[in-house]
Structure formats: structure tokens, C-alpha cells
Design an enzyme around this catalytic site. Structure first.
Site, mmCIF file in Angstrom:
data_model
loop_
_atom_site.group_PDB
_atom_site.id
_atom_site.type_symbol
_atom_site.label_atom_id
_atom_site.label_comp_id
_atom_site.label_asym_id
_atom_site.label_seq_id
_atom_site.Cartn_x
_atom_site.Cartn_y
_atom_site.Cartn_z
ATOM 1 C CD GLN A 98 -21.038 2.898 47.045
ATOM 2 O OE1 GLN A 98 -20.898 4.040 47.450
ATOM 3 N NE2 GLN A 98 -21.340 2.614 45.786
ATOM 4 C CE1 TYR A 181 -14.823 9.980 45.829
ATOM 5 C CE2 TYR A 181 -16.453 8.560 44.799
ATOM 6 C CZ TYR A 181 -16.068 9.804 45.252
ATOM 7 O OH TYR A 181 -16.902 10.883 45.134
ATOM 8 N N GLY A 326 -30.462 5.930 39.880
ATOM 9 C CA GLY A 326 -29.775 6.776 40.832
ATOM 10 C C GLY A 326 -30.527 8.055 41.108
#
Length: 373
Positions: A98, A181, A326
Site C-alpha cells: 500500500q 491522506y 482489518g
């Protein structure tokens, strides 16, 4: 179970539809992947993950938030990641890197940011509210960033990071377009108020994400993906509903023409929705129902709060090609194996050590969770 059927993911094949999503864990050694990170990822490959996505991996020194987050801008980092990808492949899993740039949610006093010798950059000089940099004296919050003069400079850094990721043995790359982000900052009109080709209309605000994906495709071909969370408020994000639908709808219509290996749609989570001045920040809506139909040619993976039972329904109904878990992967090294065996996900989270701490055994809350017998 549909979850345990193999799947053609870009140019490779994954053994099942259960992915491990990116999870910041803050355990590298001065941004270099290390032996305990190898142990962590190998545990989860042995635990049945079809696809593992690395924690957010910094493409450049400029853009750091966590002091021990790993990077992929130098040879030492590439070598560290290569040991991990080799081990994960030997265990039978696939691994994407990522690619991450934090934009305005960096701090100018963070050591790597200072070493970079450049300001904290963002689409516009608009600060995010909140933040707390616990590793800096006084625990400061977010600051007003400097407007990025030429976004093409960062796009070139994404391309170089992809070149490095290929050298490190990754099967593909995921562009981090979620959680407030840099990529998400360009998409969101509350923090992107540029008047040039990179701001204003949904088409212009989506340009940074699309141009970044194009250069990643130049390196990895079909083995490129993007993660987005249109309903997320984390890091002071969120537009009115219609603007959200217009912006992400345009983005995904263009993405669907690009032949990506998958798109991750992150659902709304009230627990992860921050509150500012007494008001929740996000724009709650059904992300999957709203955006999955746009992706007629691109596999969809669903993330955020998915239960094993729901995951099976999502895949068996063809609503999604796969699911990313997750937090469960953070606390269980064997999520997929447990689901297959009908075992509960019942390890107790070690919250105080989730992100590690200076002077504390890094294994605590990281590699010390037990697999079922």
C-alpha cells in the site's frame, strides 16, 4: 464456502477471497522493515490470508506521521521488504504494497519530515482539525500545510515507489486513497480549494488520483488497486452527500476503464467517525450500494466491520469479489483458518500495545496472539 474459492486478481491468482487490509502497526526500525515484521506477516500468510496488503508504506520521507512506519524509497527498505515478500510467497499468499503519502496530516517537526527538508504539503493551505503527535514534545496537533506547488512531483514519487515495490517482490500495489491522506485530500472539496487543473470540479479533484494510478499501471500493469472511503470522516474529511456521490462517482467511472485488479470500498463506521465542535464529520451512506454498481469491469472488495457470515453472503451473492478484514487480522494471526474451521475470532485485543512503544518489547500486541490449536 464461496470465501474459499480461488480468484484471478490481476495477473495472479489468490487462493481465497479473504484479504488482510492495511494496518498501521509502527514496528519498523527507522522506516526499514525488520525481522519482527517478517514474523508478523508470515504468521498471517500461514493463517490463510489469500491476499495481504502491507501497512501504509511511505513513498517518501516527506509525509510521515508514525515514527516507526516503514517506507519504500531506498535500497535498505527494498531489501527488508524483499525478505518479507519471499516468506509470504513461500507460505502460499500474495502481497500488495500500500503506497502512502500523508499530505497535511504530517508534522514539520517529525524527524523524517525534517530530514526531507521540505514543508508539509497538501492540495491547499488548509489545516485538518485535531491530531496529536504523541512522539513529539508537547503532543502537538495538525498544522497549516503549504500548498503543493506541482502535484506532478508527488505523482513521480508514487511511480518510483511502485518501481521499488516491484524490485521488492510485491505482486501489486494499492494506492491509499482513504482516511484523509493525500489522495483523499485532493478528492475532498473541504480541503482542496485550488483553482488550477487540480481543484474545483469533481473531474479536477479526481485528477491526482487518476494520474497517480496511471503511473502505477506503467509499472505494474493490471496489478494496481485503490482503496477509498467516501463515507469516512477520519482526519477531518467529508463533503455533502450529493457532492460525495458526484466526486466518487466520477472517479470510479474513470477507474473502471483502467483495468485495475480491484477497488476496495470502505464502509461507513460510526466508531471511526470523529466529532468536531459537537458534530460528526462523516457523510454516512451505503457505500457499497452506491458505488459498487459503477464498477462493472472491476472487482470490488468490501472493508470495515464485515463479519465472517456477512463476508460469505457478499461473495456468494456476487456483491463483492472478496472481503478485507482489518482489526481481526491485527489480533488473530489465523483469521482465514479460523473462519474455515468455524472457530470464533475471540482473541482479546492488547490495545495499549497495538502500535508499540519505545522501550517496550515489539512483540507485545503484535506477534504474540495465539492461533487456534
Amino acid at each position: 464456502m464461496s470465501l474459499f474459492t480461488s480468484f484471478e486478481l490481476g495477473s495472479t491468482t489468490v487462493s481465497n477471497r479473504i484479504g488482510m487490509s492495511a494496518l498501521t502497526r509502527n514496528r519498523s526500525t527507522a522506516t526499514v522493515p525488520n525481522a519482527i515484521m517478517l514474523e508478523y506477516y508470515l504468521q498471517r500468510a500461514n493463517g490463510g490470508a489469500g491476499l495481504i496488503v502491507t501497512e501504509g508504506t511511505l513513498i517518501t520521507r516527506q509525509g510521515t506521521e508514525w515514527p516507526q512506519a516503514p517506507g519504500i524509497w531506498n535500497e535498505e527498505q527494498i531489501a527488508g521488504w524483499k525478505k518479507i515478500t519471499d516468506a509470504v510467497h513461500e507460505a502460499g499468499s500474495k502481497m500488495y504494497c500500500q503506497l502512502w503519502h500523508l499530505g497535511r496530516v504530517s508534522h514539520p517537526d517529525a524527524p523524517e519530515q525534517k530530514a526531507a527538508g521540505v514543508p508539509v504539503y497538501a492540495p491547499s493551505a488548509i489545516s485538518a482539525r485535531g491530531g496529536k503527535f504523541r512522539f513529539l514534545e508537547g503532543h502537538p496537533g495538525y498544522v497549516t500545510p503549504t500548498e503543493l506547488p506541482d502535484p506532478a512531483v508527488i505523482i513521480a514519487q508514487f511511480k518510483q515507489a511502485a518501481i521499488n515495490a516491484k524490485e521488492a517482490g510485491f505482486d501489486g500495489v494499492e494506492l491509499h486513497g482513504a482516511n484523509g491522506y493525500l489522495v483523499a485530500q485532493f478528492l475532498d472539496s473541504t480541503c482542496n480549494q485550488r483553482t488550477d487543473q487540480w481543484g474545483g470540479s469533481p473531474e479536477n479533484r479526481a485528477r491526482f488520483a487518476l494520474e497517480s494510478l496511471k503511473v502505477l499501471i506503467e509499472v505494474f500493469g493490471r496489478d494496481v488497486s485503490i482503496k477509498i472511503n467516501p463515507a469516512g470522516g477520519y482526519n477531518d474529511m467529508g463533503m455533502p452527500l450529493q457532492e460525495t456521490i458526484d466526486t466518487f462517482g466520477y472517479l470510479l467511472r474513470e477507474v473502471d476503464k483502467m483495468g485495475l485488479s480491484y477497488v476496495t470500498l470502505v464502509r461507513h463506521s460510526d466508531a471511526l467517525d470523529p466529532e468536531y465542535e459537537g458534530k460528526k464529520r462523516a457523510t454516512p451512506h451505503d457505500v457499497v450500494a452506491t458505488f459498487a454498481p459503477i464498477l462493472a469491469n472491476t472487482p470490488v472488495f468490501v472493508n470495515c466491520g464485515v463479519t465472517p457470515e456477512e463476508a460469505e453472503t457478499l461473495v456468494s451473492s456476487n456483491t463483492a469479489a472478496g472481503v478485507f478484514f482489518g482489526f481481526n487480522w491485527a489480533t488473530h494471526p489465523d483469521v482465514a483458518n479460523r473462519i474455515k474451521a468455524g472457530k470464533p475470532l475471540d482473541n482479546v485485543p492488547n490495545i495499549p500495545h497495538l502500535y508499540g512503544a519505545e522501550g517496550v518489547d515489539p512483540a507485545l500486541g503484535y506477534t504474540d496472539y495465539k492461533a487456534f490449536a
